[in-house]
Design a protein around this motif. Sequence first.
Motif, short mmCIF file in Angstrom:
data_model
loop_
_atom_site.label_atom_id
_atom_site.label_comp_id
_atom_site.label_asym_id
_atom_site.label_seq_id
_atom_site.Cartn_x
_atom_site.Cartn_y
_atom_site.Cartn_z
N MET A 25 31.56 49.93 -82.33
CA MET A 25 32.16 49.76 -81.01
C MET A 25 31.49 48.63 -80.24
SD MET A 25 33.63 53.35 -79.65
CE MET A 25 34.79 52.48 -78.61
N MET A 27 32.16 59.97 -77.25
CA MET A 27 31.21 58.97 -76.74
C MET A 27 29.81 59.56 -76.65
SD MET A 27 32.67 55.99 -76.05
CE MET A 27 33.50 56.16 -77.59
N MET A 72 38.64 55.29 -81.82
CA MET A 72 37.99 56.60 -81.76
C MET A 72 38.91 57.68 -82.32
SD MET A 72 35.19 57.80 -81.33
CE MET A 72 34.22 56.48 -80.69
N LEU A 107 43.44 55.25 -70.87
CA LEU A 107 43.46 54.34 -72.02
C LEU A 107 44.89 54.15 -72.51
CD1 LEU A 107 40.29 55.58 -73.93
CD2 LEU A 107 40.53 53.47 -72.63
N LEU A 156 40.46 59.99 -68.93
CA LEU A 156 40.08 58.90 -69.84
C LEU A 156 41.20 58.64 -70.84
CD1 LEU A 156 38.02 56.81 -70.71
CD2 LEU A 156 36.94 58.51 -72.14
N ILE A 164 43.40 45.64 -66.61
CA ILE A 164 42.74 46.83 -67.16
C ILE A 164 42.60 47.89 -66.08
CG2 ILE A 164 40.55 47.75 -68.04
CD1 ILE A 164 40.00 45.05 -69.31
N PHE A 224 37.66 62.10 -75.77
CA PHE A 224 36.96 60.84 -75.99
C PHE A 224 35.57 60.89 -75.37
CE2 PHE A 224 41.23 58.46 -76.34
CZ PHE A 224 41.23 58.61 -77.71
N VAL A 225 35.45 61.58 -74.25
CA VAL A 225 34.14 61.69 -73.60
C VAL A 225 33.16 62.39 -74.54
CG1 VAL A 225 32.89 62.70 -71.67
CG2 VAL A 225 35.13 61.67 -71.29
N ALA A 246 33.40 45.38 -78.87
CA ALA A 246 33.35 45.02 -77.45
C ALA A 246 32.74 43.64 -77.26
CB ALA A 246 32.56 46.07 -76.67
N ILE A 295 31.87 43.92 -69.04
CA ILE A 295 31.59 43.08 -70.22
C ILE A 295 32.40 41.78 -70.15
CG2 ILE A 295 31.90 42.92 -72.73
CD1 ILE A 295 30.98 45.79 -72.95
N LEU A 337 40.58 49.02 -79.68
CA LEU A 337 39.23 49.58 -79.48
C LEU A 337 39.33 51.04 -79.07
CD1 LEU A 337 36.11 48.98 -79.04
CD2 LEU A 337 36.68 48.51 -76.68
N ALA A 338 40.27 51.31 -78.15
CA ALA A 338 40.42 52.69 -77.68
C ALA A 338 40.93 53.60 -78.80
CB ALA A 338 41.37 52.72 -76.49
N LEU A 371 41.79 45.58 -76.79
CA LEU A 371 41.32 46.72 -76.01
C LEU A 371 42.00 48.01 -76.45
CD1 LEU A 371 41.09 45.51 -72.32
CD2 LEU A 371 39.31 46.64 -73.64
N THR A 398 29.78 54.25 -71.19
CA THR A 398 30.23 54.16 -72.57
C THR A 398 31.24 53.02 -72.70
OG1 THR A 398 32.24 55.47 -72.43
CG2 THR A 398 30.18 56.67 -72.58
N LEU A 399 31.46 52.63 -73.94
CA LEU A 399 32.36 51.49 -74.17
C LEU A 399 33.82 51.85 -74.01
CD1 LEU A 399 30.63 49.59 -77.09
CD2 LEU A 399 30.71 49.02 -74.69
N MET A 400 34.15 53.09 -73.68
CA MET A 400 35.55 53.40 -73.39
C MET A 400 35.82 53.43 -71.90
SD MET A 400 36.81 56.18 -76.10
CE MET A 400 38.06 55.53 -77.17
#
Lengths: 733, 733
Positions: free
Chosen positions: B644, B541, B507, B426, B422, B401, B537-538, B648, A557, B503-504, B500, A547-549
Motif C-alpha cells: 500500500m 488497516m 484491500m 471510498l 470509510l 477526493i 477496512f478500518v 500510494a 500525500i 488502491l481502495a 485511487l 492509514t492509507l485509506m
Amino acid sequence: MNYFYLVPVASIVALIFAYYFFKRMMKESEGTEKMKTIARHVREGAMSYLKQQYKVVTAVFIVLALLFAVMAFFGLQNNWVPFAFLTGGFFSGLAGFFGMKTATYASARTANAVRRSLNSGLQVAFRSGAVMGLVVVGLALLDISAWYLILDHFVEDADAGHKLVMITTTMLTFGMGASTQALFARVGGGIYTKAADVGADLVGKVEAGIPEDDPRNPATIADNVGDNVGDVAGMGADLYESYCGSILSTAALGASAFIMNPSMQKNAVFAPMIIAAIGVFLSILGVFLVRTKENASVKQLMDSLNRGVNVSAILIAGATFGILYLLGFTNWLGLSFSVIAGLLAGIIIGQGTEYFTSHSYKPTRGIAASAQTGPATVIISGMGTGFISTVVPVVTIVLAIVISYLSAIRFDVQNMISAGNLSMGLYGIAIAAVGMLSTLGITLATDAYGPIADNAGGNAEMSGLEPEVRKRTDALDALGNTTAATGKGFAIGSAALTGLALLASYMEEVRIGMLRLGDDVLELADGDTVEVAKASFVDFMNYFQVTLMNPKVLAGIFLGSMMAFLFCGLTMNAVGRAAQKMVEEVRRQFREIKGIMTGETTPDYARCVAISTKGAQREMLLPSLLAIIIPILTGLIFGVAGVMGLLAGGLGAGFVLAVFMANSGGAWDNAKKYIEEGHLGGKGSEAHKATVVGDTVGDPFKDTSGPSLNILIKLMSMVAIVMAGLTAAWSLL
Amino acid sequence: MNYFYLVPVASIVALIFAYYFFKRMMKESEGTEKMKTIARHVREGAMSYLKQQYKVVTAVFIVLALLFAVMAFFGLQNNWVPFAFLTGGFFSGLAGFFGMKTATYASARTANAVRRSLNSGLQVAFRSGAVMGLVVVGLALLDISAWYLILDHFVEDADAGHKLVMITTTMLTFGMGASTQALFARVGGGIYTKAADVGADLVGKVEAGIPEDDPRNPATIADNVGDNVGDVAGMGADLYESYCGSILSTAALGASAFIMNPSMQKNAVFAPMIIAAIGVFLSILGVFLVRTKENASVKQLMDSLNRGVNVSAILIAGATFGILYLLGFTNWLGLSFSVIAGLLAGIIIGQGTEYFTSHSYKPTRGIAASAQTGPATVIISGMGTGFISTVVPVVTIVLAIVISYLSAIRFDVQNMISAGNLSMGLYGIAIAAVGMLSTLGITLATDAYGPIADNAGGNAEMSGLEPEVRKRTDALDALGNTTAATGKGFAIGSAALTGLALLASYMEEVRIGMLRLGDDVLELADGDTVEVAKASFVDFMNYFQVTLMNPKVLAGIFLGSMMAFLFCGLTMNAVGRAAQKMVEEVRRQFREIKGIMTGETTPDYARCVAISTKGAQREMLLPSLLAIIIPILTGLIFGVAGVMGLLAGGLGAGFVLAVFMANSGGAWDNAKKYIEEGHLGGKGSEAHKATVVGDTVGDPFKDTSGPSLNILIKLMSMVAIVMAGLTAAWSLL
C-alpha cells in the motif's frame, strides 16, 4: 549525567579548534595587491549579501517569534518555544557568518599558498573548510547543551519521566529556528549563486566569448561571491538543521520510548548527543590526517581527503559500541548497528552520487557522447541518467530504515509493529540519522573546501598568476567538484533520514499538544479509551486514523508531492528571472562602459553583486512563505492525518526529486568538463557548446532547486511540529 | 436486474455506431495516387508495428496467464482469473487494432475532404476519431457485461452478498489484462513515436534544414506512423484501462460497502456500469453535434468540439441524478455529487493543462520569450513552468477526493473515518472516477482526432497539395494540438482517480485472498478478533498496520516514488538510444542514396519504420518488467503494508511527475509554434532554434515518459490486486 558533560565539552573543543584553524589561516599572506583587491571584492560582496539576508531573516524571525508567543499565550505551545526558536536561528546564522568570513579570507591565501606548494594550498583550503565544519557542530552542540541545562533547571514536573518528555519536545522546536534560517540561506543563497553564475556564463562565455572567471566580466565577482553564499553558508545552514534535527528528534523519541524505564530514559536522551560529541573529537582528528605529497594527482588528493573522512567514520563506528554499552542499553549491540546503518548509508549515497556524476564513469560519458547530436540530446540523456540515478539513494535509505529499525528491536520480526517495538524501532531510525551526521565536523569541511578552492582558482585567474599556479588550483578545484557532488548526496540523504526522524517525533509533539490543551484521553474506534500520556504510537495512529485509506492522508500525500514540485518550479523560475536581470546588466556594462573588453577599465562589480542580492531576496519570499504556510493550512483543514500524509508525500517525492536534480546537474557539469579535457572534439566544438547548454540548465538543478528540497523536507516537518498543538486543537475535517 | 441490460445494449450500440462511422469514412475518396501511396506507407508501417507488438504481447500474456494458472492451482487466486486476464488484454488489443486501422485509413481521406471544405475535413477526421472512442467503450462494456453474466451463472455461493463480492473481485482482475496491454501500447508506442520524431527532427530540420513532413526525409513516414502508434493506439489502451479499472473497482467497492444491505448491493455494483452505459448514448449524441461553418477559425473549430463534449457532460451529470435515484440509493443526491465531482475534475484539469501549454496564455509565451537568451533558458523556464503547473491538477484531484468522499457519506464529518463511512466514502471516490470517464466515448474521439488531423497535414505536405489546402489542414492540426494537450491532462487525471479506486479495492482483494487461504479471523492488536468476511477496512488497516509510522509503509512510499522516476528515466533513455539509431540511419540514407535531396529518388521509408519498431520493442522490455516485478517483490518482502505504501507513493509522485512532464513538453512545443507564427524573430531566428531544442526535449516528456506514468500508476495497483492472495499468504517482514 556525567556523560552528558561530554557534549558541552565537545562543543567548546570544536569552537577552540575552529578558532585555531582560523588564526593559522589568517597568518598566511594574501599574496599580491591584485589578489588582495579581488579577495576584498568577493569578501565585501559576500558580507553585503549576508547583511541584507540577515535583515530579511530578522524580520521573519520577529514575526514568527511573535506568532509563537501568541500561541504560547493561548496554550497552543509552551512558553519556552519563542526563545528556543530564536536561539536556533541565531546560532545557525552565526555559524554561516563565521564560515563565510573564513572562506572569503581563505581564497586568496589558498591561491598564494599554492604558489608555494600544492600541499600548502590543500592545507589552507581544507582547514579553512574545517572552520565551517567545526563551527557548525560546535554551535549546534552548544545550543543543545545550553537548552538542556536550562530546561532541566526550570521545567517543573513531579514525574521525572514526563519531565524529560517535556524537555525534549520543547528542545525539538528550536530546530524550527535552524530550519527557518536554513530556508533563507539555502533558497536565497541558491538563487543568488545561480543567478550570478548563469548570468555570467550567458553573456560572458556565450555572447562575448571570454573564459570563466575573466576579470573583464562584470558578473564574475558576483559569481565568486555566489559560491560562498550558496555552497558555504547555504550548505552549512542546511546541515546545521539536519544535525540539530536528528539529535533532537532522537532525544524526543528516546524520552518517549523509554518512559516506562526511568533509569534508562535519560541515557536514551543523551545517547544521540554523546555520539555527536565523540564524533566531534574524531572529526578533529580526521582533519589533521588530511595532507598530501607534492605534485599529487586529483586521485591522490581525493585519497588524502578520504583518509580523513574514513578514519573518522571507522572510529566513530567503533566508539558507538562503547558509548551505547557504557550508557547501559540492554540492546547496545542492536542500536550500534542502527547507528552504523546510517553512517554507511551516508557513505554509499555519496559513492552513488559520484558514480552518476563523475566523468570517470559511464553515465556522464554517455551524456558527453550524446552532445554529438546537439543540446537536446544532452538534456534528454542527462535527465534520463538523473531519473535512473535515484535508485541508489532510495534503495540505500530504504535499507537503512529497515535495518536500523529491525536491529533496534532485536529483529523481532513477528511483532515488528507492536506498541513497544514501534517506539524502539523509530528511535533506531532516528539514531541512524545521528550516525550519518556524526562525522559532520569533517564531512562539512570537505564540502566547504570546494568553494574555497574554486574561489582560489578564480582569484588566481583574475590576478593573472603563473600558469603553473593555475594548474595547481585547477587540481584543487577538480577535487572540490567531486567533494561537492558527494557532499550534495550526503546532504540529501541526511535530510531524508532527518525528515523521517522528525515525522516520527511529530506524533510526540501532538501528544504534548493534547496534554497541554487538557485532552487527556484518547477514545479509540472500538470504544476503548487510553490515557494520552501513556498512549503508544500505535494508539495514536489508530485514533487519528493515519492509514492509507483515509482520504485526508491521501490528500496530504498528493499535496506533499506537489509541494516538492512547486517548490522546485518557483526556485527554477526565480533563477531564470534573476539571471535575466544579470544578463541585462552585464550587457549594459559592456555597451556603456568603454574599455572593459580591452582591460583598460574595471567593470562595476558591485552593481552585479547588488542585483544578485536584490533578486535573491525578492525571489525567495514566495517559496519560503509557501513552505511555512502549506503545512499549517493542511493541518487546519485535514488535521493530524493530513499533516502526516503531507510530510510523507513531501519526503518521498522531495527526496527522489532532490536526488534527480542534484545528479542530473552534476552529470551535465562534468560532461562539459569531460569534453573540455579534449574528448569528443574538445573545447569550442559543437559538442562542447551542447554541453554548455546542459551545464547551464544543470546550474539551478544542482545548486538551487535540488538543495532547496532538503530544506523543504525538514522545514515542513518542523512547521508541523511547532504547530502540533494548534492542529490537535482544531481541524476542519 | 433489468437496468443491467442497458450495459450490453450500450455496448452493442457503441459498436454499431463505430461501424457506421467507419463505413461512412471509407466511402470518402483517398484523393490522388500520391496521397494514396503515402497513406499506404503509413498504414503498412503502423500495421507492421502493431503486428510486431502483438507478437511480443502475446508471449508476455502466455507467460502471465500460466503464472496465474499456477497461482490458481495453489489456491492463491481463483480459477477464472487466467481467462479474465486474457479477455481483458484481448479486447484492449482489438480496440487498438480497430482504432489504428481507422485512423490510418482516415488521414488521406481527411486531407482529400479538406480540399472540398474545412467542415468536411473536420467531419471525416473527428468521426474517425469517434470510431476509436466508441470501440473502446463498446468493447470494454461488452467484456464487463459478458463476464458479469458468466460469473453470475457459474459462481456458487449460498450467500448472495458474498457471491457478488466474489464476482466483482474476480472481474477486477481482468483489468490486469487491460493494464498489461496498455503497458506495451503506451510504453512501446511512446518510444516508437518519439524515436521517429526526434530522429527525423535532429537530422531533417537541424542538420539538413528541410521542413517537417518533407518527403525527402527518410524518417518522415515513421514519424507519421508514430503519431498513430502512440497517440491513437497508446492513448486508447491507456483510457481503456482507466475505464475498465474505474468501473470494476467501483463495482468491487460497492459490493463491499453494501454487503449488509442485500437489496441495494446489486444496484451498487451496477451503478458504475449503468452510468457508463448512459454515457455511451450521450457520447454518440455529442459526436453528431460536432460540425462547423466554412472558414472557421481555430477558436471556432475548438468551440464546435467543445459543444459536443460539453453537451454530453452536462447531460450525463443530469442523468446521474436520475440513474442513482431509480437504482434506489437513499443517498442518491450525495452520490450524484460524487460523480459530478469527478466529471468536473476532468474538465478543470483539461482547462488547466490548456492554460499552461497553449501559447494564447502567459506561461508558454514566457518560455518563448526566454528563447532570446538561448536554449538553456528555454529549458529552465519550461521546466519551471511545468513544475508549477502541477498545482492545478493536484489541487483539483484533492478537492475531487474530498468532495466525492464527503458527499457519499452525507458530510458526516464527525465520523468521517468510521467503518461504515470509510467504505461508503471510498465507493464515492471510485464512482467519481467513473464520472470523469463517463463521457469517454467522445473525449477519446477528440484525442484520436488529433493524430488523424496531424497525419492529414503530413499527407497534404508530402503529396504537394495546394497551399490553401495546407492552410486548412494546419487549422485542423492546430486544433488537434490543443485537444492532445487537454486529452493528456484528462488521461493523467483519470489515471490518478482510477489509481485511487484501485488502491481502495486492493484491500477487498486481500480479504478474498485471505478467505481463499482459510484465514478466517483477524486478530487485532488489542486482542479482539474479527471475522475476515465481516471485517471493515478500518479493521484491515489496523490489522496490517498500514499507518505512516510503519517502516514498511515508509519504505513502500520511498520505493513507489522512486519507481515513478526510474520508469521515466528508463523510457527517456530508451527514446534517446532509439532516436540515435534513427539519426544514424537517416544520415546513412542521405549519404548513400543519391538523389534524395533533389527529390529524384524516394528514400527507404520502410527501413526507418523497421528501426523504430525494433527499437521500441527492445527498449520497452526492461521498464515493463520492472513495473510488474517491483510490486510483487515489495509484497513478498514488505507485505500488505509495504504494497500500500508503494502504491500510494507511486500514485503521489507518479501523478505529479506525469503532469509536470506532459505540461513542460506541451509548453515547449507551443512556444516553438508561437515563434513560428512570426513572434520574437519568427522561423529561422536564433530564438526559434532555441525553442526547437526545447521542443525536442519535450517530445519524450509529453509523449513517452509522461503518459507511461499513467500506466505505471494503474499497473502497479493491478499487479498488487492479482497478487493479493500471494502477499496475504507470505511476506518476509
